[in-house]
Design a protein around this motif. Structure first.
Motif, PDB file in Angstrom:
ATOM      1  N   TYR A 262       0.826  -1.206   0.000  1.00  0.00           N
ATOM      2  CA  TYR A 262       0.000   0.000   0.000  1.00  0.00           C
ATOM      3  C   TYR A 262       0.860   1.254   0.000  1.00  0.00           C
ATOM      4  N   SER A 263       1.964   1.221   0.754  1.00  0.00           N
ATOM      5  CA  SER A 263       2.869   2.371   0.791  1.00  0.00           C
ATOM      6  C   SER A 263       3.507   2.608  -0.572  1.00  0.00           C
ATOM      7  N   ALA A 264       3.868   1.537  -1.254  1.00  0.00           N
ATOM      8  CA  ALA A 264       4.449   1.674  -2.589  1.00  0.00           C
ATOM      9  C   ALA A 264       3.463   2.312  -3.560  1.00  0.00           C
ATOM     10  N   ALA A 265       2.204   1.880  -3.489  1.00  0.00           N
ATOM     11  CA  ALA A 265       1.184   2.409  -4.404  1.00  0.00           C
ATOM     12  C   ALA A 265       0.736   3.814  -4.015  1.00  0.00           C
ATOM     13  N   SER A 266       0.947   4.199  -2.758  1.00  0.00           N
ATOM     14  CA  SER A 266       0.464   5.503  -2.300  1.00  0.00           C
ATOM     15  C   SER A 266       1.176   6.653  -3.001  1.00  0.00           C
ATOM     16  N   ILE A 267       2.394   6.418  -3.477  1.00  0.00           N
ATOM     17  CA  ILE A 267       3.133   7.467  -4.191  1.00  0.00           C
ATOM     18  C   ILE A 267       2.397   7.834  -5.476  1.00  0.00           C
ATOM     19  N   LEU A 268       1.941   6.807  -6.210  1.00  0.00           N
ATOM     20  CA  LEU A 268       1.203   7.090  -7.446  1.00  0.00           C
ATOM     21  C   LEU A 268      -0.182   7.636  -7.151  1.00  0.00           C
ATOM     22  N   GLN A 269      -0.778   7.215  -6.037  1.00  0.00           N
ATOM     23  CA  GLN A 269      -2.065   7.794  -5.657  1.00  0.00           C
ATOM     24  C   GLN A 269      -1.927   9.289  -5.418  1.00  0.00           C
ATOM     25  N   LEU A 270      -0.801   9.677  -4.844  1.00  0.00           N
ATOM     26  CA  LEU A 270      -0.529  11.096  -4.636  1.00  0.00           C
ATOM     27  C   LEU A 270      -0.403  11.812  -5.978  1.00  0.00           C
ATOM     28  N   PHE A 271       0.258  11.169  -6.931  1.00  0.00           N
ATOM     29  CA  PHE A 271       0.398  11.724  -8.275  1.00  0.00           C
ATOM     30  C   PHE A 271      -0.975  11.879  -8.932  1.00  0.00           C
ATOM     31  N   ASN A 272      -1.803  10.838  -8.820  1.00  0.00           N
ATOM     32  CA  ASN A 272      -3.145  10.892  -9.396  1.00  0.00           C
ATOM     33  C   ASN A 272      -3.961  12.032  -8.800  1.00  0.00           C
ATOM     34  N   THR A 273      -3.866  12.197  -7.476  1.00  0.00           N
ATOM     35  CA  THR A 273      -4.617  13.246  -6.800  1.00  0.00           C
ATOM     36  C   THR A 273      -4.151  14.627  -7.226  1.00  0.00           C
ATOM     37  N   ALA A 274      -2.840  14.791  -7.402  1.00  0.00           N
ATOM     38  CA  ALA A 274      -2.304  16.089  -7.842  1.00  0.00           C
ATOM     39  C   ALA A 274      -2.842  16.453  -9.222  1.00  0.00           C
ATOM     40  N   ILE A 275      -2.903  15.471 -10.125  1.00  0.00           N
ATOM     41  CA  ILE A 275      -3.442  15.726 -11.460  1.00  0.00           C
ATOM     42  C   ILE A 275      -4.927  16.065 -11.364  1.00  0.00           C
ATOM     43  N   SER A 276      -5.655  15.328 -10.531  1.00  0.00           N
ATOM     44  CA  SER A 276      -7.091  15.579 -10.363  1.00  0.00           C
ATOM     45  C   SER A 276      -7.337  16.973  -9.792  1.00  0.00           C
ATOM     46  N   ASP A 277      -6.516  17.384  -8.807  1.00  0.00           N
ATOM     47  CA  ASP A 277      -6.667  18.715  -8.214  1.00  0.00           C
ATOM     48  C   ASP A 277      -6.399  19.822  -9.228  1.00  0.00           C
ATOM     49  N   SER A 278      -5.497  19.564 -10.177  1.00  0.00           N
ATOM     50  CA  SER A 278      -5.219  20.552 -11.218  1.00  0.00           C
ATOM     51  C   SER A 278      -6.340  20.611 -12.257  1.00  0.00           C
ATOM     52  N   PHE A 279      -7.008  19.476 -12.458  1.00  0.00           N
ATOM     53  CA  PHE A 279      -8.077  19.390 -13.450  1.00  0.00           C
ATOM     54  C   PHE A 279      -9.373  20.038 -12.965  1.00  0.00           C
ATOM     55  N   ASN A 280      -9.660  19.918 -11.652  1.00  0.00           N
ATOM     56  CA  ASN A 280     -10.942  20.370 -11.123  1.00  0.00           C
ATOM     57  C   ASN A 280     -11.241  21.847 -11.358  1.00  0.00           C
TER      58      ASN A 280
END
Length: 496
Positions: A262-280
């Protein structure tokens, strides 16, 4: 030197929206990286009991933040900032007043039932009090961050975020090392540092808005924010229930292995969220301007990019786990594919939640999130005893898929009723999701074949490089043009 000049020139040519998205993403990665570095440091400097209290503090702080602030910056403030831009001063100050009042209610409840609450939470009272004081001002910080993102003011937000991210652990480590209050310094260093800045922002927003109470905005905050509470708590439960139930059925060792994945995948989840926050912000402006046609096309273009990046994690899972943990954690590799898929599905349903929030139609969020959380727990009870801890990744994925489908149909009903048009038709999104799940499943069978995996890695990296200009344009929201937009308002208003 020539290449450096070209990079500087290329960066200078990027629009402010692209630079903002780039720096928000970099900042989030640095922030997450510092958080990951702090964990092994604190775990060595604190006693085992103290580190247990520290972990418990983080969990309860997340729960309390939802209850005391309704996380208004997520549930209400962002779309309200678009709707009421001309009245944003009163909007901001009155919502801070609402959050302050709600936190005070919870403080009073705590003071009345302090002994019982202290026993149930299991934390020293000083940490609970510090946690409550933090809630008074965190809303001001988050409101300020939302405003910086909407105005693409990345310099101020990046500087402030990094200042807190760096100074807080430094203070925490020094406090642990040189004082007898190591647990307090570890737990409260970041809330204290962030609160100092937030107090200044709180006073600033109130002085410029000059309104602590506004009946319209307070009622709106209750109407929109309260239904978000079960939603946010259920999302927390979905993310935490796996580890709790794995620990119950399989033991602490398997829980640790699952947590590494989960910790390994959380880095990409952070990346996904950053892109989503820029899109909103861009999407909210399009919704406000009744320009619906570009939204899904732009969202699906970004989704393709997200899928490619998350496939890289699946391909490189053995190497990522090898870097993050000793060989005894290698079984975590088998959990990476479903967890990476969860990140992609989460990215998809976030767009639907954002549209529901824009139209103030959040009542169904609670029902959807409770259903998804209950489904996840039920599937865990059924499959973890039979198939072990790996099943938890797939049960979570199944819950997220159901959650996304419920939101998709809900947004369809909302957009039909509000705008007489389907904002999201879902065909391309569904195709992308199926393709990702299929490729992820295939790649997961190739972990013993390093040459094949590295060849696939090279192909994906080559494609990302060849289409780098297109990828850069994805965050250039001010210049994005869509064929549907050029057809005129009549086509925009078409229904299926």
């Amino acid at each position: 030197m020539n290449n450096k000049s070209k990079l500087i020139k290329l960066y200078g040519a990027l629009p402010v929206q692209a630079r903002a998205a780039l720096w928000f993403t970099i900042c989030n990665f640095i922030n997450k990286g510092i958080s990951l570095i702090v964990v092994p440091i604190y775990s060595r400097l604190l006693t085992q009991t103290e580190y247990g209290y520290y972990s418990l503090f983080l969990t309860w702080n997340n729960i309390l933040m939802i209850l005391t602030t309704l996380e208004l910056w997520r549930s209400y403030y962002a779309p309200a900032y678009v709707h009421h831009r001309e009245d944003e001063k009163r909007l901001t100050s009155s919502l801070l007043g609402f959050s302050f009042t709600l936190t005070t209610v919870w403080v009073i409840i705590y003071l009345i039932f302090a002994d019982w609450i202290n026993a149930k939470i299991g934390l020293p009272p000083v940490l609970i009090v510090g946690m409550l004081l933090y809630q008074y001002f965190i809303t001001a910080w988050e409101f300020w961050a939302v405003r910086q993102r909407f105005n693409y003011n990345y310099r101020a937000l990046v500087a402030a975020t990094l200042a807190v991210s760096v100074s807080a652990p430094v203070i925490g480590v020094l406090g642990i090392y040189y004082s007898d209050f190591g647990l307090e310094f570890a737990s409260l260093s970041k809330p204290a540092v962030q609160s100092l800045a937030a107090i200044v922002l709180f006073v600033y927003f109130l002085s410029r808005g000059k309104q602590f109470f506004n009946r319209h905005y307070w009622l709106d905050a209750i109407k929109i924010g309260v239904p978000f509470v079960p939603y946010m708590l259920s999302i927390l439960l979905i993310n935490q229930a796996d580890r709790i139930m794995i620990n119950s059925y399989c033991g602490a060792e398997k829980t640790a292995i699952y947590s590494v994945a989960y910790s390994a995948a959380s880095i990409l989840q952070l990346f996904n969220t950053a892109i989503s926050d820029s899109f909103n912000p861009w999407m909210y402006e399009k919704l406000k301007g009744k320009s619906f046609a570009p939204i899904e096309k732009r969202a699906d273009q970004i989704l393709l990019f997200i899928c490619a990046v998350n496939l890289l994690l699946i391909i490189m899972a053995p190497e990522v786990i090898y870097i993050m943990a000793p060989a005894k954690y290698y079984d975590a590799v088998r959990v990476i594919p479903p967890i990476a898929a969860c990140s992609v599905i989460m990215f998809i349903f976030q767009r639907y939640v954002s549209v529901e929030t824009f139209y103030k139609k959040t009542a169904m969020n609670s029902a959807f999130s409770v259903v998804a959380a209950a489904l996840n727990i039920g599937l865990n009870m059924l499959f973890i005893p039979k198939y072990g801890f790996i099943a938890a990744g797939y049960t979570t994925l199944a819950s997220y898929i159901v959650f996304a489908l419920m939101h998709f149909f809900c947004v369809g009903l909302i957009s039909k009723k509000q705008e007489k048009v389907l904002i999201f038709k879902g065909r391309t999104t569904l195709l992308c999701a199926f393709a990702f799940l299929a490729l992820g499943g295939v790649f997961a069978t190739l972990y013993e074949y390093m040459i094949i995996r590295f060849a696939l890695l090279a192909v994906i990296c080559l494609l990302l490089f060849l289409f780098r200009k297109k990828l850069a344009e994805l965050v250039n929201f001010s210049k994005f043009k869509n064929i549907e937009e050029q057809k005129g308002n009549s086509d925009v208003r078409e229904t299926e």
